[in-house]
Design a protein around this motif. Sequence first.
Motif, PDB file in Angstrom:
ATOM      1  N   LEU A  57       0.811  -1.212   0.000  1.00  0.00           N
ATOM      2  CA  LEU A  57       0.000   0.000   0.000  1.00  0.00           C
ATOM      3  C   LEU A  57       0.848   1.267   0.000  1.00  0.00           C
ATOM      4  N   PRO A  83       0.292   5.541   2.971  1.00  0.00           N
ATOM      5  CA  PRO A  83      -0.801   6.488   2.715  1.00  0.00           C
ATOM      6  C   PRO A  83      -1.161   7.244   3.995  1.00  0.00           C
ATOM      7  N   ARG A 100      -6.194   8.573   2.660  1.00  0.00           N
ATOM      8  CA  ARG A 100      -6.070   9.301   1.405  1.00  0.00           C
ATOM      9  C   ARG A 100      -5.200   8.477   0.448  1.00  0.00           C
ATOM     10  N   LEU A 101      -5.734   8.127  -0.712  1.00  0.00           N
ATOM     11  CA  LEU A 101      -5.026   7.262  -1.645  1.00  0.00           C
ATOM     12  C   LEU A 101      -3.864   7.998  -2.300  1.00  0.00           C
ATOM     13  N   HIS A 102      -2.787   7.240  -2.546  1.00  0.00           N
ATOM     14  CA  HIS A 102      -1.716   7.763  -3.398  1.00  0.00           C
ATOM     15  C   HIS A 102      -2.204   7.822  -4.846  1.00  0.00           C
ATOM     16  N   GLN A 105      -3.493   4.642  -6.988  1.00  0.00           N
ATOM     17  CA  GLN A 105      -4.045   3.569  -6.175  1.00  0.00           C
ATOM     18  C   GLN A 105      -5.558   3.478  -6.339  1.00  0.00           C
ATOM     19  N   THR A 106      -6.100   2.287  -6.082  1.00  0.00           N
ATOM     20  CA  THR A 106      -7.537   2.052  -6.118  1.00  0.00           C
ATOM     21  C   THR A 106      -7.957   1.345  -4.829  1.00  0.00           C
ATOM     22  N   PRO A 107      -9.239   1.392  -4.467  1.00  0.00           N
ATOM     23  CA  PRO A 107      -9.695   0.704  -3.253  1.00  0.00           C
ATOM     24  C   PRO A 107      -9.499  -0.809  -3.286  1.00  0.00           C
ATOM     25  N   TYR A 110      -6.831  -2.160  -1.010  1.00  0.00           N
ATOM     26  CA  TYR A 110      -7.181  -2.143   0.410  1.00  0.00           C
ATOM     27  C   TYR A 110      -8.152  -3.270   0.750  1.00  0.00           C
ATOM     28  N   SER A 130     -15.472   3.309  -0.351  1.00  0.00           N
ATOM     29  CA  SER A 130     -14.890   4.526  -0.918  1.00  0.00           C
ATOM     30  C   SER A 130     -15.987   5.580  -1.043  1.00  0.00           C
ATOM     31  N   GLY A 134     -10.578   9.169  -4.419  1.00  0.00           N
ATOM     32  CA  GLY A 134      -9.288   9.394  -3.771  1.00  0.00           C
ATOM     33  C   GLY A 134      -9.292   9.135  -2.278  1.00  0.00           C
ATOM     34  N   VAL A 136     -10.492   6.321   0.939  1.00  0.00           N
ATOM     35  CA  VAL A 136     -10.963   5.007   1.358  1.00  0.00           C
ATOM     36  C   VAL A 136     -11.314   5.084   2.836  1.00  0.00           C
TER      37      VAL A 136
END
Length: 434
Positions: A57, A83, A100-102, A105-107, A110, A130, A134, A136
């Motif tokens: 992650l 993150p 907060r996603l980089h 990145q997608t959910p 996670y 989500s 951006g 999660v």
Amino acid sequence: MSAILLAFALAALAWVFVVADLLRRHRPVWHWYVTGYPLTACRVLFTWRRVAMLNDLTVSRRPERGLLGDLVVKGDPLRPVAPRASFPRATRLGLTVAVRLHAGQTPAAYMKAADALVHAWKVHAVRVTSPERGLVLLTATASDPLERPGLATAPATLLSALIGVLENGCRAWVMDLRTVPHWLVAGATRSGKSTLLARLITQLAPQNVALVGIDCKGGMELGLFAERLSALTTCRREAVAVLGALAIDMQERMRVCRLAGVRSIWELPEKLRPVPVVVIVDEIAELYLSDGRRESKAEAEQCSTLLLRLAQLGAALGMHLVVAGQRVGSDLGPGVTALRAQLGGRICHRVNDPGTAEMTLGDLNKDAVVVAQSITPEEQGVAVCTGSEGSWSRARSHLTTTEEAAATARKHAAMTPALPALDRALAAVEGGTE
């Protein structure tokens, strides 16, 4: 003197453990806020970076110098950056963490790491959602709230039934037929499907609602509530007659609404408003299967057509469907697929085949199908249910015993609305049989 102080300290420590145990058993929410949440929040803060690194992650920043193109030539270590996560926020029997996603990145990443978070934080479950682009939201549940369904409560309103408790935060599991007018309930034998129907009827019994039961298993399930049911059918021939009478009544309700210039019975004055009707079908397959005879095929087609008409037109006219079955699939005929599209509420208990779970939940959420298939035989009463906003959750219904169901039917038998058209339809079938 030191021995006395030590004795006092041990006594105080023992008292603390006793109080903590009492809180855990009788006031689980207080116990969570006082002891569980602080410890779990510390685990979240201290383990977040390591868990993020081990589950891919993090992203690696390049050193400011020592690069030749993309090649590191000086041996400076790449620095993984976890993150950015918010401080854990306490909820009832759980907590939430916003991440907060980089960039890039997608959910999904996670979701794959959810099991690792469960073990690192020592909680019962972690659910990943989500709420916005951006971002999660990690929702951790400290213990299994489905073990104690009695924790949840909800206000009693017309056509609303408190079924049990949702897994996320001990919120009440409510079937509100005014919000979601029609429901599909799937579940294998001994999965809790019949218990859910019994709970639904016991909740609707004290209300000014007409209950119609269609139980083609000889009335073994819904026959417990015969004293509170306005009509009970025990074979497909009777079901066709009752559904046909309801379709005629639906036309009359349309006429009343048209003359009053309204679009639903709920806009009519209370004196003119007809009583709401809830049709409960136990084992839908018995209405659709045919033995090949012409008469049997005709009955199955009639049932399919009438159920579909009630589902399409009944919501605004105060007619609601709750359809249950062990096996719900396209092999029952095209009418089942068309009917399913009209049943907005979905409940899936443990099922014996993936197709039923896919048929029940697949058109709404693929993740819910996977969760439904993971329900074990030991988890009777546990189901995956959909919410009014299109979300889903695991839930468990309250246990309603046979004695409680029969007692409820007797207690509220005087509230059973009379539906003469249904009585005439059943009498005509019985007369024709003789």
